[in-house]
Design a protein around this motif. Structure first.
Motif, PDB file in Angstrom:
ATOM      1  N   LYS A  89       0.855  -1.184   0.000  1.00 15.69           N
ATOM      2  CA  LYS A  89       0.000   0.000   0.000  1.00 15.69           C
ATOM      3  C   LYS A  89       0.891   1.234   0.000  1.00 15.69           C
ATOM      4  O   LYS A  89       1.821   1.340   0.792  1.00 15.69           O
ATOM      5  CB  LYS A  89      -0.898   0.001   1.237  1.00 15.69           C
ATOM      6  N   SER A  97      -4.861   6.534  -1.322  1.00 18.41           N
ATOM      7  CA  SER A  97      -4.136   5.265  -1.250  1.00 18.41           C
ATOM      8  C   SER A  97      -4.005   4.649  -2.638  1.00 18.41           C
ATOM      9  O   SER A  97      -4.925   4.714  -3.458  1.00 18.41           O
ATOM     10  CB  SER A  97      -4.861   4.280  -0.322  1.00 18.41           C
ATOM     11  N   VAL A  98      -2.859   4.033  -2.878  1.00 18.94           N
ATOM     12  CA  VAL A  98      -2.587   3.310  -4.113  1.00 18.94           C
ATOM     13  C   VAL A  98      -2.084   1.919  -3.713  1.00 18.94           C
ATOM     14  O   VAL A  98      -1.246   1.797  -2.813  1.00 18.94           O
ATOM     15  CB  VAL A  98      -1.531   4.029  -4.982  1.00 18.94           C
ATOM     16  N   TYR A  99      -2.606   0.897  -4.392  1.00 16.61           N
ATOM     17  CA  TYR A  99      -2.239  -0.480  -4.041  1.00 16.61           C
ATOM     18  C   TYR A  99      -1.518  -1.127  -5.224  1.00 16.61           C
ATOM     19  O   TYR A  99      -1.881  -0.900  -6.399  1.00 16.61           O
ATOM     20  CB  TYR A  99      -3.473  -1.293  -3.686  1.00 16.61           C
ATOM     21  N   ASP A 122      -0.662  -2.331 -10.834  1.00 18.43           N
ATOM     22  CA  ASP A 122      -1.526  -1.470 -10.020  1.00 18.43           C
ATOM     23  C   ASP A 122      -2.853  -2.197  -9.766  1.00 18.43           C
ATOM     24  O   ASP A 122      -3.596  -2.518 -10.698  1.00 18.43           O
ATOM     25  CB  ASP A 122      -1.784  -0.156 -10.762  1.00 18.43           C
ATOM     26  N   THR A 124      -5.167  -1.010  -7.472  1.00 17.59           N
ATOM     27  CA  THR A 124      -5.983  -0.092  -6.674  1.00 17.59           C
ATOM     28  C   THR A 124      -7.466  -0.316  -6.901  1.00 17.59           C
ATOM     29  O   THR A 124      -8.256  -0.411  -5.947  1.00 17.59           O
ATOM     30  CB  THR A 124      -5.621   1.365  -7.002  1.00 17.59           C
ATOM     31  N   GLU A 128     -10.280  -1.515  -4.217  1.00 17.99           N
ATOM     32  CA  GLU A 128     -11.476  -0.724  -3.947  1.00 17.99           C
ATOM     33  C   GLU A 128     -12.731  -1.585  -4.100  1.00 17.99           C
ATOM     34  O   GLU A 128     -13.659  -1.487  -3.301  1.00 17.99           O
ATOM     35  CB  GLU A 128     -11.525   0.482  -4.879  1.00 17.99           C
TER      36      GLU A 128
END
Length: 428
Positions: A89, A97-99, A122, A124, A128
Motif C-alpha cells: 500500500k 491510497s494506491v495499491y 496497479d 488499486t 477498492e
C-alpha cells in the motif's frame, strides 16, 4: 516496431509497459538502495515528478504506507535467489491510497551487489472493489445478525446453511440447534407438508429449467417449550449471474401476537364479553344456519331463559353482583348441556339455548333440569335465585322469527304462572 527490422528493442517494451500499466523495475538493494531502472508508470501513479528522465529513489520508497512498511523492509532484505510476491500500500502525494502487487526476485552480480528485479501491477481498483464488497458483506451480516425476523438459507440438497440469531428469540432454540433440526422438528404436520410441497415444486422447476415459484404464507413452528409460533414465511430463489438457482433464502416473521390479537378481535365480535357465551348477533347467525341445514325429521328445540327478579339483584346488591349472577348462570348452562348444544346471551338477563337433535319432550326435561339446578344451588351471599324458561321445537318450514317468537311467548307464560317454571310453546 516496423516489420522486418528484427526483434523489438527496449523502447518498445517500455512503451508496452507504460501503456498497459505494468511496471518493470530494477532496484539495487546491496550495498545501497537505488533504482537502476524504473518504469515511468509507478512515479506517475504516486504523483512523483520525474526530472530529466530520472526519479529520486527515496522519493518513491518514502511513499510506502506505514501499513506496508514491514513488507517493504522484507523485500529490501531479500537474499540472492529469493523470490517473493507481495502486495503493498502506497500513499499518493495527494493523500489517496494506491495499491500494488509485485512479483520479485533477487540476483547477485559478479561485483557482489544484489539487485531486485520486479514486475508491479496497479491493483488499486481491485482493492477498492474488494473493500466495497467487504463493506457490503459486513453490512449484510450486521443486518442479518441483528434482524428481528428469522433469516435462513438452504442449499439445493436441502441442507440449511445459515440461520440468524433471531431464531433464539422467536423459537427459543440456538442457531446450532436450528440448523440440526429435521422438518418434523421444525413444523407441525400440516405446515411441514405445505413447506415440503413448496420445496418439491422448486426443485422440480430447477430440474425442468423453469423459473422456480416463490412462497409466501403463514406457517406454524414448534418452540422449544412445545408451544406453537405462527410465522409469516417468504421463500425466494437466489440466482447467480447466469440465472442459475444457487440456494433458497427464507425470511420468517413472528406474527403470533398479531394472530392472537386477531383471534381476540374475532372472539369479541361473536361472544358476549361478560359471560363468554355467544352474543345475540352470532347466535342469530348460528340459529339461521341450523335451520337452513336441517333435514326432515331432524329435531331442533329452543330454550328462552330469563333470570327472575334480576332487577332486584342489581338494585339491592349492585351491578357487580348482577354481573356475577350472569356469569354464573352462563357457566351452569354450559355445564348442564350436551356437547353439541349452544348457549347465547340474548340480552340483559335473557339467554337462548339451542338444543340440536332434540325434540320437545326431551327439551322440556333438559329445561327442567336446568331450572332445578339453578334454583337449588345458592349464588353465594345472594342466596337462591330462579329462572323461567320457555321451550319451543321448530316446526316444519318455520322461519327463525316465528320460532323465536313462540319460545318468547312460552317464556312469558312461565313467568305469568309464578316464575321458577318451564312452559312449552303452544301446539298448533
Amino acid at each position: 516496431m516496423s516489420e522486418g527490422t528484427g526483434p523489438p528493442g527496449p523502447e518498445w517494451f517500455e512503451q508496452i509497459a507504460h501503456n498497459s500499466g505494468v511496471i518493470f523495475y530494477a532496484l539495487r538493494i546491496h550495498p545501497d538502495v537505488a533504482f537502476e531502472y524504473l518504469g515511468s508508470a509507478l512515479p506517475a501513479r504516486l504523483g512523483i515528478p520525474v526530472a530529466d528522465g530520472t526519479v529520486d529513489s527515496a522519493a518513491v520508497l518514502d511513499r510506502i504506507d506505514p501499513e506496508s512498511a514491514e513488507q517493504m523492509a522484507a523485500t529490501l532484505a531479500m537474499t540472492p535467489g529469493q523470490e517473493l510476491t507481495v502486495d503493498l500500500k502506497w500513499q499518493h502525494v495527494e493523500g489517496r491510497s494506491v495499491y500494488s502487487r509485485a512479483w520479485l526476485r533477487a540476483l547477485q552480480r559478479p561485483d557482489g551487489s544484489v539487485i531486485q528485479e520486479g514486475v508491479v501491477l496497479d491493483i488499486t481498483e481491485l482493492r477498492e472493489v474488494e473493500t466495497d464488497l467487504r463493506r457490503s458483506e459486513e453490512r449484510n451480516r450486521l443486518l442479518a445478525e441483528n434482524a428481528w425476523d428469522v433469516i435462513w438459507t438452504m442449499a439445493l440438497d436441502g441442507k440449511v446453511t445459515y440461520v440468524n440469531p433471531a431464531v433464539e428469540r422467536v423459537r427459543g432454540i440456538t442457531v446450532e440447534e436450528a440448523m440440526r433440526q429435521t422438518p418434523e422438528e421444525i413444523n407441525p404436520p400440516e405446515s411441514a407438508a405445505r413447506v415440503a410441497e413448496h420445496f418439491q415444486q422448486v426443485f422440480a422447476a430447477i430440474q425442468a429449467g423453469t423459473p422456480p415459484p416463490n412462497f409466501r404464507g403463514e406457517i406454524e413452528y414448534y418452540r422449544k417449550d412445545g408451544s406453537i409460533m405462527t410465522g409469516e414465511l417468504q421463500v425466494i430463489a437466489n440466482r447467480d449471474a447466469t440465472g442459475q438457482v444457487v440456494e433458497l433464502v427464507g425470511v420468517t416473521r413472528d406474527i403470533s401476537d398479531r394472530k392472537a390479537f386477531e383471534a381476540e378481535l374475532r372472539n369479541h365480535a361473536v361472544t358476549d364479553t361478560l359471560t363468554g357465551a355467544w352474543n345475540r348477533r352470532q347466535s342469530t347467525e348460528l340459529l339461521a344456519a341450523d335451520l337452513t341445514a336441517r333435514r326432515p325429521g331432524n329435531a331442533l328445540s329452543l330454550l328462552m331463559l330469563d333470570i327472575d327478579n334480576f332487577k332486584t339483584v342489581n338494585d339491592s346488591f349492585g351491578h357487580q353482583a348482577g354481573d356475577h349472577v350472569l356469569i354464573e348462570v352462563a357457566g351452569r348452562l354450559r355445564r348442564g348441556l350436551r356437547g353439541n348444544d349452544m348457549v347465547a346471551r340474548w340480552g340483559g338477563e335473557e339467554f337462548v339455548v339451542l338444543l340440536r337433535d332434540c325434540a320437545l319432550p326431551e327439551a322440556l326435561t333438559l329445561a327442567e333440569g336446568i331450572r332445578a339446578e339453578i334454583a337449588e344451588v345458592p349464588f353465594g351471599a345472594l342466596g337462591r335465585l330462579t329462572v323461567s324458561i320457555g321451550v319451543a321445537e321448530v316446526r316444519a318450514d318455520e322461519d327463525l322469527a316465528s320460532w323465536l317468537e313462540r319460545a318468547d311467548q312460552a317464556l312469558y307464560r312461565a313467568k305469568r304462572a309464578g316464575r321458577n317454571g318451564v312452559a312449552a310453546a303452544e301446539a298448533d
